[in-house]
Design a protein around this motif. Structure first.
Motif, PDB file in Angstrom:
ATOM      1  N   GLN A  24      86.786  -5.193 -45.865  1.00 25.86           N
ATOM      2  CA  GLN A  24      87.326  -3.981 -46.470  1.00 25.86           C
ATOM      3  C   GLN A  24      87.126  -2.741 -45.596  1.00 25.86           C
ATOM      4  OE1 GLN A  24      89.319  -4.264 -49.237  1.00 25.86           O
ATOM      5  NE2 GLN A  24      88.899  -6.407 -48.753  1.00 25.86           N
ATOM      6  N   SER A  25      85.949  -2.618 -44.986  1.00 30.25           N
ATOM      7  CA  SER A  25      85.678  -1.458 -44.121  1.00 30.25           C
ATOM      8  C   SER A  25      86.594  -1.472 -42.902  1.00 30.25           C
ATOM      9  CB  SER A  25      84.216  -1.453 -43.669  1.00 30.25           C
ATOM     10  OG  SER A  25      83.356  -1.327 -44.777  1.00 30.25           O
ATOM     11  N   LEU A  26      86.803  -2.658 -42.330  1.00 27.93           N
ATOM     12  CA  LEU A  26      87.688  -2.791 -41.179  1.00 27.93           C
ATOM     13  C   LEU A  26      89.129  -2.459 -41.556  1.00 27.93           C
ATOM     14  CD1 LEU A  26      88.200  -3.665 -38.244  1.00 27.93           C
ATOM     15  CD2 LEU A  26      88.440  -6.024 -39.087  1.00 27.93           C
ATOM     16  N   ILE A  27      89.571  -2.977 -42.696  1.00 26.19           N
ATOM     17  CA  ILE A  27      90.935  -2.709 -43.165  1.00 26.19           C
ATOM     18  C   ILE A  27      91.118  -1.223 -43.445  1.00 26.19           C
ATOM     19  CG2 ILE A  27      92.568  -3.111 -45.059  1.00 26.19           C
ATOM     20  CD1 ILE A  27      91.399  -5.952 -45.276  1.00 26.19           C
ATOM     21  N   PHE A  28      90.113  -0.601 -44.062  1.00 27.79           N
ATOM     22  CA  PHE A  28      90.191   0.834 -44.364  1.00 27.79           C
ATOM     23  C   PHE A  28      90.341   1.648 -43.082  1.00 27.79           C
ATOM     24  CE2 PHE A  28      88.310   5.016 -44.945  1.00 27.79           C
ATOM     25  CZ  PHE A  28      88.914   5.449 -46.123  1.00 27.79           C
ATOM     26  N   GLY A  29      89.504   1.364 -42.091  1.00 32.47           N
ATOM     27  CA  GLY A  29      89.575   2.093 -40.828  1.00 32.47           C
ATOM     28  C   GLY A  29      90.890   1.871 -40.100  1.00 32.47           C
ATOM     29  N   LEU A  30      91.379   0.629 -40.121  1.00 33.77           N
ATOM     30  CA  LEU A  30      92.620   0.290 -39.423  1.00 33.77           C
ATOM     31  C   LEU A  30      93.818   0.990 -40.063  1.00 33.77           C
ATOM     32  CD1 LEU A  30      94.036  -1.432 -37.253  1.00 33.77           C
ATOM     33  CD2 LEU A  30      94.183  -3.281 -38.940  1.00 33.77           C
ATOM     34  N   PHE A  31      93.920   0.920 -41.379  1.00 36.04           N
ATOM     35  CA  PHE A  31      95.063   1.521 -42.057  1.00 36.04           C
ATOM     36  C   PHE A  31      94.993   3.047 -42.059  1.00 36.04           C
ATOM     37  CE2 PHE A  31      95.971  -2.715 -43.332  1.00 36.04           C
ATOM     38  CZ  PHE A  31      97.290  -2.730 -43.743  1.00 36.04           C
ATOM     39  N   LEU A  32      93.780   3.593 -42.136  1.00 36.01           N
ATOM     40  CA  LEU A  32      93.642   5.047 -42.043  1.00 36.01           C
ATOM     41  C   LEU A  32      94.087   5.531 -40.672  1.00 36.01           C
ATOM     42  CD1 LEU A  32      92.709   7.763 -43.177  1.00 36.01           C
ATOM     43  CD2 LEU A  32      90.390   7.223 -42.356  1.00 36.01           C
ATOM     44  N   SER A  33      93.712   4.798 -39.638  1.00 35.75           N
ATOM     45  CA  SER A  33      94.120   5.159 -38.274  1.00 35.75           C
ATOM     46  C   SER A  33      95.633   5.092 -38.120  1.00 35.75           C
ATOM     47  CB  SER A  33      93.448   4.232 -37.254  1.00 35.75           C
ATOM     48  OG  SER A  33      92.043   4.323 -37.332  1.00 35.75           O
ATOM     49  N   MET A  34      96.239   4.014 -38.619  1.00 34.51           N
ATOM     50  CA  MET A  34      97.693   3.868 -38.504  1.00 34.51           C
ATOM     51  C   MET A  34      98.419   4.947 -39.302  1.00 34.51           C
ATOM     52  SD  MET A  34      98.521  -0.231 -38.356  1.00 34.51           S
ATOM     53  CE  MET A  34      97.742  -0.666 -39.914  1.00 34.51           C
ATOM     54  N   TYR A  35      97.865   5.304 -40.452  1.00 32.97           N
ATOM     55  CA  TYR A  35      98.490   6.349 -41.268  1.00 32.97           C
ATOM     56  C   TYR A  35      98.439   7.706 -40.562  1.00 32.97           C
ATOM     57  CZ  TYR A  35      99.413   9.480 -45.194  1.00 32.97           C
ATOM     58  OH  TYR A  35      99.937  10.452 -46.003  1.00 32.97           O
TER      59      TYR A  35
END
Length: 311
Positions: A24-35
């Motif tokens: 979840q932490s990895l997904i959060f960071g990845l999607f926040l970065s892409m956004y």
């Protein structure tokens, strides 16, 4: 299983990209970065077009509106997913789910219409260069964008109307990170065969017109380019369409992947991957495609960078 009407459903459960707590932490960071990259990239295009008088042309006017649509498109899905991960909640209310779907349809269809208009713009520029400024006048450009927005608003009412009579079982888990019409049909207890036929007919009509327009425009463009005698002239003419054609292939390629994979329940994971490509990756790549392949945008961005370096 006991079923209930849609108006009785208080919330749905979004399973997200992965149910693994460790990711979840990895997904959060990845999607926040892409956004953030997507929003920043599209805002840079808007800033570049608005600040340089040389870019005040129909092509860049439509590109600015496409950037706004891309910001809206990604903002309908990713922020809610980020909030759910941060709060460790997977729920989305009934009203929020329908609202999210409506805006998803609105900005998705607006993207499609703007890409069609941009294809027509390239057709006029290549096939009728001497009449370009007369045909693509500011009044026509503004009217086309306004009509595109109105049709997109009309299209955004499709999910609400089609779900008005659907009943659901106690299982309201959506195997995705946002509310999407095919996924909700898969959760229905009532017979949705008529609804599915209707949605595909409506999508074929609304989606088929822009696709047909793009294909027709490029058939005319290719025919015109082939009549050019020099290879240098052919390359120069076709290079003006390179960015647009890349975005069209990316947008429709991932879009068809989402709705083809979502029709088969056994391809749930593949559907999530296709959804990420369609809703997140495509809007993120569009600014890069137009910036890297467009000399006008590159020149303005380099000018901004040089001014920033001085300070």
């Amino acid at each position: 299983m006991e079923s209930q009407n849609l108006t009785g459903v208080s919330e749905f459960i979004l399973l997200g990209v992965s149910e693994d707590p460790e990711l979840q932490s990895l997904i959060f960071g990845l999607f926040l970065s892409m956004y953030l990259i997507t929003v920043s990239g599209n805002l840079l295009i808007l800033l570049a077009v608005s600040s340089d008088p040389h870019l005040h042309t129909p092509m860049y006017f439509f590109l600015s509106n496409l950037s706004l649509a891309d910001i809206g498109f990604i903002s309908t899905t990713v922020p809610k997913m980020l909030v759910n991960i941060q709060t460790q909640s997977k729920s989305i209310t009934y009203v929020d789910c329908l609202t999210q779907m409506s805006f998803f349809f609105l900005f998705g269809f607006l993207d499609s219409l703007l890409l069609t208009v941009m294809a027509y713009d390239r057709l006029v520029a290549i096939c009728y260069p001497l009449h370009y400024t007369v045909i693509m006048n500011p009044r026509l450009c503004g009217l086309v964008v306004l009509v595109s927005i109105l049709f997109s608003i009309l299209y955004s009412q499709v999910p609400i109307s089609l779900l008005s009579q659907v009943t659901f079982c106690t299982d309201v888990e959506i195997p995705s990170f946002f509310c999407d019409l095919p996924q909700l049909f898969n959760l229905a207890c009532s017979d949705t065969s008529t609804n599915i036929v209707l949605v595909y007919c409506i999508c074929a009509i609304f989606g088929g017109v822009p696709v047909s327009g793009i294909i027709f425009s490029y058939m005319r463009i290719v025919s015109s380019i082939l009549r050019v005698s020099s290879s240098e002239g052919k390359y120069k003419a076709f290079s003006t369409c390179g960015s647009h054609l890349s975005v069209v292939c990316l947008f429709y390629g991932t879009g068809f992947g989402v709705y083809l994979s979502s029709t088969v329940s056994s391809f749930a994971k593949k559907s999530v991957v296709a959804s990420v490509l369609y809703t997140v990756v495509t809007p993120m790549l569009n600014p890069f495609i137009y910036s890297l392949r467009n000399r006008g945008i590159k020149n303005v961005l380099w000018r901004f960078l040089s001014i920033t370096d001085k300070y």
